[in-house]
Design a protein around this motif. Structure first.
Motif, PDB file in Angstrom:
ATOM      1  N   LEU A 121       2.169  -3.770   2.827  1.00 26.47           N
ATOM      2  CA  LEU A 121       2.632  -3.725   1.448  1.00 26.47           C
ATOM      3  C   LEU A 121       3.945  -2.943   1.353  1.00 26.47           C
ATOM      4  N   ASP A 122       4.837  -3.418   0.517  1.00 22.13           N
ATOM      5  CA  ASP A 122       6.013  -2.657   0.116  1.00 22.13           C
ATOM      6  C   ASP A 122       5.792  -2.169  -1.308  1.00 22.13           C
ATOM      7  N   TYR A 123       6.554  -1.155  -1.704  1.00 23.54           N
ATOM      8  CA  TYR A 123       6.341  -0.499  -2.992  1.00 23.54           C
ATOM      9  C   TYR A 123       7.634  -0.511  -3.804  1.00 23.54           C
ATOM     10  N   VAL A 124       7.554  -1.041  -5.016  1.00 20.14           N
ATOM     11  CA  VAL A 124       8.724  -1.220  -5.861  1.00 20.14           C
ATOM     12  C   VAL A 124       8.740  -0.148  -6.947  1.00 20.14           C
ATOM     13  N   TYR A 125       9.896   0.510  -7.080  1.00 20.71           N
ATOM     14  CA  TYR A 125      10.061   1.571  -8.080  1.00 20.71           C
ATOM     15  C   TYR A 125      11.295   1.308  -8.924  1.00 20.71           C
ATOM     16  N   GLU A 126      11.148   1.550 -10.213  1.00 21.44           N
ATOM     17  CA  GLU A 126      12.318   1.577 -11.095  1.00 21.44           C
ATOM     18  C   GLU A 126      13.023   2.908 -10.906  1.00 21.44           C
ATOM     19  N   ALA A 127      14.349   2.866 -10.882  1.00 20.03           N
ATOM     20  CA  ALA A 127      15.143   4.085 -10.679  1.00 20.03           C
ATOM     21  C   ALA A 127      15.850   4.456 -11.981  1.00 20.03           C
ATOM     22  N   MET A 128      15.560   5.645 -12.473  1.00 21.93           N
ATOM     23  CA  MET A 128      16.169   6.145 -13.705  1.00 21.93           C
ATOM     24  C   MET A 128      17.065   7.325 -13.351  1.00 21.93           C
ATOM     25  N   PRO A 129      18.384   7.194 -13.511  1.00 20.93           N
ATOM     26  CA  PRO A 129      19.285   8.283 -13.120  1.00 20.93           C
ATOM     27  C   PRO A 129      19.054   9.540 -13.945  1.00 20.93           C
ATOM     28  N   LEU A 130      19.011  10.682 -13.267  1.00 21.78           N
ATOM     29  CA  LEU A 130      18.854  11.965 -13.948  1.00 21.78           C
ATOM     30  C   LEU A 130      20.196  12.497 -14.435  1.00 21.78           C
ATOM     31  N   ILE A 131      21.261  12.037 -13.776  1.00 27.58           N
ATOM     32  CA  ILE A 131      22.615  12.424 -14.150  1.00 27.58           C
ATOM     33  C   ILE A 131      23.445  11.160 -14.308  1.00 27.58           C
ATOM     34  N   ARG A 132      24.206  11.076 -15.357  1.00 28.76           N
ATOM     35  CA  ARG A 132      25.014   9.880 -15.600  1.00 28.76           C
ATOM     36  C   ARG A 132      26.066   9.712 -14.510  1.00 28.76           C
ATOM     37  N   SER A 133      26.172   8.493 -13.991  1.00 27.75           N
ATOM     38  CA  SER A 133      27.120   8.214 -12.916  1.00 27.75           C
ATOM     39  C   SER A 133      28.556   8.301 -13.418  1.00 27.75           C
ATOM     40  N   ILE A 139      21.893   2.755  -9.466  1.00 33.21           N
ATOM     41  CA  ILE A 139      20.768   2.045  -8.860  1.00 33.21           C
ATOM     42  C   ILE A 139      19.701   1.801  -9.930  1.00 33.21           C
ATOM     43  N   ASP A 140      19.186   0.582  -9.966  1.00 34.93           N
ATOM     44  CA  ASP A 140      18.185   0.198 -10.953  1.00 34.93           C
ATOM     45  C   ASP A 140      16.766   0.147 -10.383  1.00 34.93           C
ATOM     46  N   ARG A 141      16.659  -0.169  -9.090  1.00 36.87           N
ATOM     47  CA  ARG A 141      15.342  -0.379  -8.498  1.00 36.87           C
ATOM     48  C   ARG A 141      15.437  -0.206  -6.990  1.00 36.87           C
ATOM     49  N   VAL A 142      14.372   0.285  -6.396  1.00 43.64           N
ATOM     50  CA  VAL A 142      14.305   0.387  -4.942  1.00 43.64           C
ATOM     51  C   VAL A 142      12.960  -0.145  -4.477  1.00 43.64           C
ATOM     52  N   THR A 143      12.997  -0.940  -3.422  1.00 37.40           N
ATOM     53  CA  THR A 143      11.780  -1.416  -2.775  1.00 37.40           C
ATOM     54  C   THR A 143      11.611  -0.642  -1.476  1.00 37.40           C
ATOM     55  N   ILE A 144      10.525   0.099  -1.356  1.00 34.66           N
ATOM     56  CA  ILE A 144      10.288   0.971  -0.197  1.00 34.66           C
ATOM     57  C   ILE A 144       9.391   0.246   0.802  1.00 34.66           C
ATOM     58  N   ASP A 145       9.872   0.136   2.026  1.00 36.30           N
ATOM     59  CA  ASP A 145       9.108  -0.505   3.089  1.00 36.30           C
ATOM     60  C   ASP A 145       7.829   0.284   3.360  1.00 36.30           C
ATOM     61  N   GLY A 146       6.696  -0.418   3.407  1.00 46.39           N
ATOM     62  CA  GLY A 146       5.415   0.255   3.545  1.00 46.39           C
ATOM     63  C   GLY A 146       5.059   0.682   4.954  1.00 46.39           C
ATOM     64  N   SER A 148       7.937   1.887   7.393  1.00 53.29           N
ATOM     65  CA  SER A 148       8.899   2.947   7.720  1.00 53.29           C
ATOM     66  C   SER A 148       9.094   3.921   6.565  1.00 53.29           C
ATOM     67  N   PHE A 149       8.793   3.469   5.344  1.00 54.22           N
ATOM     68  CA  PHE A 149       9.011   4.223   4.104  1.00 54.22           C
ATOM     69  C   PHE A 149      10.491   4.504   3.857  1.00 54.22           C
ATOM     70  N   LEU A 150      11.329   3.609   4.370  1.00 54.15           N
ATOM     71  CA  LEU A 150      12.755   3.597   4.061  1.00 54.15           C
ATOM     72  C   LEU A 150      13.030   2.429   3.125  1.00 54.15           C
ATOM     73  N   PRO A 151      14.178   2.413   2.451  1.00 52.83           N
ATOM     74  CA  PRO A 151      14.452   1.329   1.499  1.00 52.83           C
ATOM     75  C   PRO A 151      14.544  -0.030   2.175  1.00 52.83           C
ATOM     76  N   ARG A 152      13.766  -0.974   1.707  1.00 48.97           N
ATOM     77  CA  ARG A 152      13.893  -2.359   2.142  1.00 48.97           C
ATOM     78  C   ARG A 152      14.978  -3.060   1.328  1.00 48.97           C
ATOM     79  N   ALA A 153      15.096  -2.692   0.037  1.00 50.98           N
ATOM     80  CA  ALA A 153      16.111  -3.286  -0.834  1.00 50.98           C
ATOM     81  C   ALA A 153      16.465  -2.306  -1.943  1.00 50.98           C
ATOM     82  N   VAL A 154      17.717  -2.350  -2.351  1.00 54.67           N
ATOM     83  CA  VAL A 154      18.218  -1.542  -3.466  1.00 54.67           C
ATOM     84  C   VAL A 154      18.907  -2.484  -4.444  1.00 54.67           C
ATOM     85  N   ASP A 155      18.462  -2.493  -5.693  1.00 55.90           N
ATOM     86  CA  ASP A 155      19.106  -3.276  -6.747  1.00 55.90           C
ATOM     87  C   ASP A 155      19.966  -2.342  -7.587  1.00 55.90           C
ATOM     88  N   PHE A 156      21.135  -2.816  -7.994  1.00 56.62           N
ATOM     89  CA  PHE A 156      22.094  -1.937  -8.659  1.00 56.62           C
ATOM     90  C   PHE A 156      22.905  -2.696  -9.710  1.00 56.62           C
TER      91      PHE A 156
END
Length: 215
Positions: A121-133, A139-146, A148-156
Motif C-alpha cells: 500500500l502507498d499512502y496519500v496525504y494532502e499537503a497544507m503549507p504552514l508558511i506562504r510560499s 505542494i498540494d499532495r504527496v504519495t508516500i511509498d509504503g 521505503s516511506f519516501l515520496p512516490r509522487a508529489v503533486d504541485f
C-alpha cells in the motif's frame, strides 16, 4: 487451529496488509527523508516533450557531481545531432527528493487514502503549507511509498507573473538511491496553454567523475 497467512503467501494470494496508522506512516516518512542520501556522482538521460507556444522534442544526457552539471543535447525532434550541444552549469539538483519532498515543519500533512501499489500500500496525504510560499511553488499532495516511506509522487501548483500551472513529479528506486522518473506540467504561459513532460532514466552512479567533465 487458526491459520495465519504469512506475508509472502498473502502477497502471492493478492491479499493486502492492513493499512498502517497514518501517524506511523508520517514518522517513518520523516525518518526515511532524514536518512536519504544523494549520489556523489550520477549519469542519466532525460527526454523532454513540450507542446504549446513552443514545441520541443529533445533528448539529453546529464553528468552531475554535487552542484556541477554537464548537459549534453543528443537529439532534437527525433534527429540525433552530429555534434552534441554541451552546456556546463553550477546549481543544485531541483529534482532531488530532498528538495521536493514536503516536510512536516513546512507542511501539515493530512491523510487522504491508502492505495494499492503492486503487493503493498502507498499512502496519500494532502499537503497544507504552514508558511506562504514566496517562490509561487506549492505542494498540494504527496504519495508516500509504503515500502521505503519516501515520496512516490508529489503533486504541485505554481503561480507567477507570466505563468501558472500544476503538475506531478514521480520517483522510484535506482541503485540504492531514490531518483526522479518523470515530471509533467500543464500551464498557462503568457495567455497560451503549454504542456510538458520529462522522463528520466538510464541511471548510473560512478564513484567519481573526472574534473574534465565540467570544463
Amino acid at each position: 487451529m487458526k491459520i495465519v497467512a504469512l506475508p509472502l503467501l498473502a502477497a502471492l494470494l493478492g491479499v493486502m496488509p492492513a493499512p498502517l496508522d497514518s501517524q506511523v506512516v508520517l514518522e517513518r516518512y520523516t525518518a526515511a527523508l532524514a536518512n536519504a542520501v544523494a549520489p556523489k556522482a550520477e549519469i542519466f538521460t532525460y527526454s523532454v516533450s513540450q507542446a504549446g507556444p513552443s514545441d520541443i522534442e529533445q533528448r539529453h544526457r546529464i553528468y552531475r557531481s554535487g552542484i556541477e552539471m554537464r548537459d549534453e543535447t543528443l537529439e532534437v525532434n527525433g534527429v540525433p545531432l552530429r555534434h552534441k550541444i554541451v552546456r556546463i552549469a553550477r546549481h543544485a539538483d531541483i529534482y532531488a527528493v530532498a528538495a521536493l519532498a514536503p516536510r512536516t515543519d513546512a507542511y501539515e500533512l493530512l491523510f487522504l487514502d491508502a492505495v494499492r501499489d503492486g503487493n503493498h500500500l502507498d499512502y496519500v496525504y494532502e499537503a497544507m503549507p504552514l508558511i506562504r510560499s514566496t517562490s509561487g511553488f506549492t505542494i498540494d499532495r504527496v504519495t508516500i511509498d509504503g515500502e521505503s516511506f519516501l515520496p512516490r509522487a508529489v503533486d504541485f501548483h505554481s503561480s507567477g507573473v507570466t505563468a501558472s500551472g500544476s503538475g506531478r513529479i514521480e520517483f522510484a528506486p535506482f541503485g540504492g538511491y531514490w531518483m526522479v522518473t518523470s515530471a509533467s506540467v500543464s500551464a498557462v504561459v503568457a495567455g497560451g496553454v503549454a504542456r510538458e513532460r520529462i522522463t528520466f532514466g538510464d541511471y548510473r552512479f560512478p564513484a567519481v567523475l573526472p574534473r574534465s567533465t565540467f570544463l
